[in-house]
Motif scaffolding. Structure first.
Motif, PDB file in Angstrom:
ATOM      1  N   CYS A  68       0.839  -1.191   0.000  1.00 12.93           N
ATOM      2  CA  CYS A  68       0.000   0.000   0.000  1.00 12.93           C
ATOM      3  C   CYS A  68       0.876   1.243   0.000  1.00 12.93           C
ATOM      4  CB  CYS A  68      -0.956   0.016   1.195  1.00 12.93           C
ATOM      5  SG  CYS A  68      -0.189   0.186   2.809  1.00 12.93           S
ATOM      6  N   VAL A  70       0.652   5.036   1.806  1.00 12.30           N
ATOM      7  CA  VAL A  70      -0.036   5.772   2.864  1.00 12.30           C
ATOM      8  C   VAL A  70       0.332   7.255   2.759  1.00 12.30           C
ATOM      9  CG1 VAL A  70      -0.288   6.033   5.367  1.00 12.30           C
ATOM     10  CG2 VAL A  70       0.073   3.751   4.382  1.00 12.30           C
ATOM     11  N   PHE A 122      -4.107   0.066   8.430  1.00  9.68           N
ATOM     12  CA  PHE A 122      -3.495  -0.529   7.243  1.00  9.68           C
ATOM     13  C   PHE A 122      -2.831  -1.871   7.531  1.00  9.68           C
ATOM     14  CE2 PHE A 122       0.155   2.395   8.225  1.00  9.68           C
ATOM     15  CZ  PHE A 122       1.194   1.476   8.238  1.00  9.68           C
ATOM     16  N   LYS A 125      -5.487  -4.515   7.154  1.00 11.63           N
ATOM     17  CA  LYS A 125      -5.763  -4.791   5.747  1.00 11.63           C
ATOM     18  C   LYS A 125      -4.673  -5.673   5.138  1.00 11.63           C
ATOM     19  CE  LYS A 125      -7.702  -1.725   3.082  1.00 11.63           C
ATOM     20  NZ  LYS A 125      -8.872  -2.533   2.801  1.00 11.63           N
ATOM     21  N   THR A 134      -4.473   2.371  -1.380  1.00  6.20           N
ATOM     22  CA  THR A 134      -3.891   3.597  -0.843  1.00  6.20           C
ATOM     23  C   THR A 134      -4.781   4.038   0.308  1.00  6.20           C
ATOM     24  OG1 THR A 134      -5.092   5.034  -2.371  1.00  6.20           O
ATOM     25  CG2 THR A 134      -2.893   4.308  -3.054  1.00  6.20           C
ATOM     26  N   VAL A 135      -4.195   4.758   1.240  1.00  9.35           N
ATOM     27  CA  VAL A 135      -4.975   5.278   2.362  1.00  9.35           C
ATOM     28  C   VAL A 135      -4.409   6.642   2.746  1.00  9.35           C
ATOM     29  CG1 VAL A 135      -3.602   4.014   4.089  1.00  9.35           C
ATOM     30  CG2 VAL A 135      -5.904   4.807   4.674  1.00  9.35           C
ATOM     31  N   VAL A 149      -9.762   5.078   2.419  1.00 11.09           N
ATOM     32  CA  VAL A 149      -9.068   3.964   1.778  1.00 11.09           C
ATOM     33  C   VAL A 149      -9.584   3.816   0.351  1.00 11.09           C
ATOM     34  CG1 VAL A 149      -8.649   1.470   1.810  1.00 11.09           C
ATOM     35  CG2 VAL A 149      -8.799   2.737   3.958  1.00 11.09           C
ATOM     36  N   GLU A 151      -9.161   1.012  -2.731  1.00 13.31           N
ATOM     37  CA  GLU A 151      -8.618  -0.294  -3.134  1.00 13.31           C
ATOM     38  C   GLU A 151      -8.540  -0.367  -4.657  1.00 13.31           C
ATOM     39  OE1 GLU A 151     -10.950  -3.319  -1.231  1.00 13.31           O
ATOM     40  OE2 GLU A 151     -10.014  -2.915   0.707  1.00 13.31           O
TER      41      GLU A 151
END
Length: 152
Positions: A68, A70, A122, A125, A134-135, A149, A151
């Motif tokens: 991911c 962040v 995260f 997840k 991404t968050v 978030v 996806e």
């Protein structure tokens, strides 16, 4: 803005975590984090995470996966973009870290640690094997006030 990487190194259902206790003026003082740090000039995310893991742990990442990205926004610190990786394929002998204490922590114990509030989101997840995402976290000081978030 700050560019950084983080890696959750896995072994026997545990993650190698860093308890940040030794670094001066550390925004993450007394918190538990994965392994990582800031980009050096000209580095890619992959080069950064390999270097940071080697510097902080003595371990060599043989393979890793980007899980991911962040974004941290805060009222009290600079915006940070962090690339988060996982790895269960590494070699070498662990060394003492000059930023804190390294410890293998059971995955089901991570929520009990003093971490950033957003990290719990995260990491869960990642543990659920969710697809790449991404968050964006928005903090007021140390308090998480919102997140979003996305996806893929």
């Amino acid at each position: 803005m700050i560019l950084s990487t983080l890696c959750y190194i896995e072994r026997a259902n545990k993650y190698l975590m860093l308890h940040r206790t030794k670094k001066e003026n550390d925004i993450s003082k007394d918190k538990w984090l994965g392994i990582g740090g800031k980009f050096e000039e000209g580095e890619s995310p992959e080069e950064c995470i390999v270097r940071e893991v080697k510097e902080e742990t003595g371990l060599k990442l043989n393979s890793y996966q980007l899980r991911c990205i962040v974004t941290y926004v805060s009222t009290t610190w600079e915006t940070e973009y962090m690339y988060v990786f996982t790895s269960d394929n590494f070699s070498g002998t662990m060394i003492e870290c000059n930023e804190g204490d390294l410890e293998w922590i059971n995955k089901n114990e991570l929520n009990k640690l003093n971490t950033w509030e957003g990290d719990k989101i995260f990491v869960q997840k990642i543990q659920n094997n969710d697809p790449f995402f991404t968050v964006k976290f928005e903090y007021d000081g140390d308090k998480l006030i919102s997140y979003h978030v996305k996806e893929y």
